[in-house]
Design a protein around this motif. Structure first.
Motif, PDB file in Angstrom:
ATOM      1  N   LYS A 226     -32.017  -8.896 -18.306  1.00 35.57           N
ATOM      2  CA  LYS A 226     -32.756  -8.524 -19.518  1.00 35.57           C
ATOM      3  C   LYS A 226     -32.548  -9.615 -20.565  1.00 35.57           C
ATOM      4  N   PRO A 227     -33.319 -10.708 -20.488  1.00 33.04           N
ATOM      5  CA  PRO A 227     -33.117 -11.853 -21.396  1.00 33.04           C
ATOM      6  C   PRO A 227     -33.376 -11.492 -22.857  1.00 33.04           C
ATOM      7  N   ARG A 228     -32.593 -12.094 -23.712  1.00 35.12           N
ATOM      8  CA  ARG A 228     -32.765 -11.951 -25.163  1.00 35.12           C
ATOM      9  C   ARG A 228     -32.740 -13.348 -25.765  1.00 35.12           C
ATOM     10  N   PRO A 229     -33.833 -14.107 -25.619  1.00 34.99           N
ATOM     11  CA  PRO A 229     -33.816 -15.535 -25.958  1.00 34.99           C
ATOM     12  C   PRO A 229     -33.900 -15.849 -27.442  1.00 34.99           C
ATOM     13  N   HIS A 230     -34.337 -14.913 -28.268  1.00 31.88           N
ATOM     14  CA  HIS A 230     -34.541 -15.217 -29.687  1.00 31.88           C
ATOM     15  C   HIS A 230     -33.207 -15.372 -30.414  1.00 31.88           C
ATOM     16  N   TYR A 231     -33.193 -16.284 -31.386  1.00 30.56           N
ATOM     17  CA  TYR A 231     -31.975 -16.532 -32.141  1.00 30.56           C
ATOM     18  C   TYR A 231     -31.612 -15.335 -33.006  1.00 30.56           C
ATOM     19  N   ASP A 232     -30.346 -15.013 -33.011  1.00 29.44           N
ATOM     20  CA  ASP A 232     -29.774 -14.004 -33.894  1.00 29.44           C
ATOM     21  C   ASP A 232     -28.411 -14.519 -34.306  1.00 29.44           C
ATOM     22  N   ALA A 281     -29.034 -25.109 -32.428  1.00 26.23           N
ATOM     23  CA  ALA A 281     -30.453 -25.458 -32.492  1.00 26.23           C
ATOM     24  C   ALA A 281     -31.276 -24.265 -32.965  1.00 26.23           C
ATOM     25  N   GLY A 282     -30.957 -23.082 -32.449  1.00 19.58           N
ATOM     26  CA  GLY A 282     -31.662 -21.884 -32.890  1.00 19.58           C
ATOM     27  C   GLY A 282     -31.468 -21.617 -34.362  1.00 19.58           C
ATOM     28  N   PHE A 283     -30.239 -21.825 -34.827  1.00 21.58           N
ATOM     29  CA  PHE A 283     -29.941 -21.650 -36.253  1.00 21.58           C
ATOM     30  C   PHE A 283     -30.747 -22.621 -37.108  1.00 21.58           C
ATOM     31  N   LEU A 284     -30.782 -23.891 -36.708  1.00 21.03           N
ATOM     32  CA  LEU A 284     -31.498 -24.905 -37.493  1.00 21.03           C
ATOM     33  C   LEU A 284     -32.998 -24.637 -37.498  1.00 21.03           C
ATOM     34  N   VAL A 285     -33.557 -24.271 -36.351  1.00 19.09           N
ATOM     35  CA  VAL A 285     -34.990 -23.959 -36.275  1.00 19.09           C
ATOM     36  C   VAL A 285     -35.320 -22.779 -37.174  1.00 19.09           C
ATOM     37  N   THR A 286     -34.470 -21.782 -37.161  1.00 18.80           N
ATOM     38  CA  THR A 286     -34.692 -20.601 -37.995  1.00 18.80           C
ATOM     39  C   THR A 286     -34.642 -20.959 -39.471  1.00 18.80           C
ATOM     40  N   ARG A 287     -33.678 -21.811 -39.841  1.00 20.96           N
ATOM     41  CA  ARG A 287     -33.549 -22.207 -41.243  1.00 20.96           C
ATOM     42  C   ARG A 287     -34.745 -23.027 -41.699  1.00 20.96           C
ATOM     43  N   VAL A 288     -35.193 -23.928 -40.831  1.00 16.60           N
ATOM     44  CA  VAL A 288     -36.364 -24.738 -41.173  1.00 16.60           C
ATOM     45  C   VAL A 288     -37.584 -23.853 -41.331  1.00 16.60           C
ATOM     46  N   GLY A 289     -37.741 -22.902 -40.412  1.00 15.81           N
ATOM     47  CA  GLY A 289     -38.871 -21.982 -40.502  1.00 15.81           C
ATOM     48  C   GLY A 289     -38.837 -21.141 -41.757  1.00 15.81           C
ATOM     49  N   ALA A 290     -37.633 -20.685 -42.117  1.00 18.16           N
ATOM     50  CA  ALA A 290     -37.495 -19.891 -43.349  1.00 18.16           C
ATOM     51  C   ALA A 290     -37.819 -20.730 -44.575  1.00 18.16           C
ATOM     52  N   GLY A 291     -37.398 -22.013 -44.549  1.00 16.99           N
ATOM     53  CA  GLY A 291     -37.675 -22.899 -45.677  1.00 16.99           C
ATOM     54  C   GLY A 291     -39.157 -23.157 -45.840  1.00 16.99           C
ATOM     55  N   ARG A 292     -39.866 -23.330 -44.730  1.00 16.27           N
ATOM     56  CA  ARG A 292     -41.304 -23.556 -44.812  1.00 16.27           C
ATOM     57  C   ARG A 292     -42.031 -22.321 -45.318  1.00 16.27           C
ATOM     58  N   SER A 293     -41.603 -21.164 -44.869  1.00 15.28           N
ATOM     59  CA  SER A 293     -42.227 -19.918 -45.344  1.00 15.28           C
ATOM     60  C   SER A 293     -42.033 -19.737 -46.834  1.00 15.28           C
ATOM     61  N   ALA A 294     -40.823 -20.087 -47.307  1.00 17.32           N
ATOM     62  CA  ALA A 294     -40.538 -19.948 -48.734  1.00 17.32           C
ATOM     63  C   ALA A 294     -41.375 -20.921 -49.559  1.00 17.32           C
ATOM     64  N   SER A 295     -41.590 -22.132 -49.032  1.00 18.86           N
ATOM     65  CA  SER A 295     -42.371 -23.135 -49.776  1.00 18.86           C
ATOM     66  C   SER A 295     -43.843 -22.769 -49.854  1.00 18.86           C
ATOM     67  N   ARG A 296     -44.318 -21.985 -48.889  1.00 19.25           N
ATOM     68  CA  ARG A 296     -45.730 -21.598 -48.890  1.00 19.25           C
ATOM     69  C   ARG A 296     -46.012 -20.358 -49.745  1.00 19.25           C
ATOM     70  N   SER A 297     -44.978 -19.601 -50.026  1.00 21.50           N
ATOM     71  CA  SER A 297     -45.177 -18.375 -50.803  1.00 21.50           C
ATOM     72  C   SER A 297     -45.480 -18.743 -52.253  1.00 21.50           C
ATOM     73  N   PRO A 298     -46.330 -17.984 -52.911  1.00 21.42           N
ATOM     74  CA  PRO A 298     -46.718 -18.309 -54.305  1.00 21.42           C
ATOM     75  C   PRO A 298     -45.554 -18.098 -55.268  1.00 21.42           C
TER      76      PRO A 298
END
Length: 298
Positions: A226-232, A281-298
């Motif tokens: 039962k794979p759980r590949p997503h970063y947590d 790597a999962g941690f860094l990808v998640t942080r980058v994704g969170a940063g991009r989402s924050a920059s796009r929010s009004p």
């Protein structure tokens, strides 16, 4: 904790440059977390008390002990002893607070009561082996026995469904046995005990390591089925037991004079290193994704 134990493992197999790099990172992270821990205690006492009631609070003790153990292996005994003193001061209050709030069907974090306790045993025994006093070995023996008892208490409260559904911290069920085996190996290697006492410690250590490796096989099988590949963030609680299993195997092989365990320990160490890299790597990808989402929010 995860980075610190990987540093210890790399030291044991002779990769000193990588080991010291991991130690530097672990030390930096420890300083950041220690500052955060202290700031909450001073500025947000209600939140600090609420968090102190949960098993993850004991990572403060365990991480301090792991870092101290690595410093002792560098022959920085004064710093290691200071960290042992700090961990010992933190341990009883946090342990009692966590145990008072234990529930039925708990996640793998419940085993942190054992991990934190055995972390003290490992560091105390390491310092004793470095010539800092025989009394530390006796103290380590007492704490080691308590840690094994606490493992049993956590086991009866563990929700075994977490083996199939946990997000990473279910691996602490095995990691707690691994650090218990590591503490046992340190005690077995001590010249303080001979004859039947030495044999009893050797046997207990081998049994604990065998149980850890059984958990390792069960948890790895569950991950494959039962794979759980997503970063947590709880995946760091997977890396630590993987690294601890490797270090415990290497140390037990040396203390119990079982040559085959060294080879197994080396294999397990590289598995832990790979898991550390993937989790980072999962941690860094998640942080980058969170940063991009924050920059796009009004």
């Amino acid at each position: 904790m995860a980075t610190g134990i990987v540093s210890v493992g790399l030291h044991l197999v002779g990769h000193e440059t990588f080991s010291r790099a991991a130690l530097a990172l672990a030390g930096a992270v420890w300083l950041v977390l220690a500052a955060n821990f202290s700031a909450r205690f001073l500025r947000d006492r209600p939140r600090w008390h609420a968090e102190a009631d949960t098993p993850p609070a004991l990572t403060a003790v365990a991480a301090t002990a792991v870092l101290g153990t690595r410093l002792s292996l560098l022959d920085w005994q004064t710093a290691a002893a200071a960290l042992l003193a700090l961990a010992t001061v933190l341990w009883p209050g946090l342990l009692c607070s966590v145990v008072r709030h234990w529930k039925r069907r708990m996640p793998g974090g419940a085993f942190l009561v054992c991990v934190a306790t055995q972390g003290l045993a490992v560091l105390a025994a390491t310092l004793a082996a470095a010539g800092e006093g025989e009394w530390l070995a006796w103290a380590a023996l007492g704490v080691f026995c308590l840690g094994v008892l606490l493992y049993g208490e956590a086991l009866v409260r563990f929700d075994f469904r977490q083996v199939w559904t946990g997000a990473g911290d279910q691996w602490i069920a095995g990691g707690a046995l691994a650090i218990s085996a590591l503490a046992g190996s340190k005690l077995t290697a001590s010249p303080l005990w001979t004859g039947d006492a030495h044999q009893a410690l050797r046997t207990a250590t081998l049994v604990l390591l065998g149980l850890d490796l059984a958990w390792y096989a069960i948890l790895l099988t569950a991950e494959v089925v039962k794979p759980r590949p997503h970063y947590d963030v709880r995946r760091w609680s997977t890396v630590f037991p993987l690294g601890m299993a490797a270090v415990a195997t290497l140390a037990t092989g040396a203390a119990a004079h079982v040559k085959g365990l060294h080879t197994l320990g080396v294999v397990l160490l590289w598995v832990a290193v790979a898991a550390w890299v993937l989790t980072l790597a999962g941690f860094l990808v998640t942080r980058v994704g969170a940063g991009r989402s924050a920059s796009r929010s009004p």
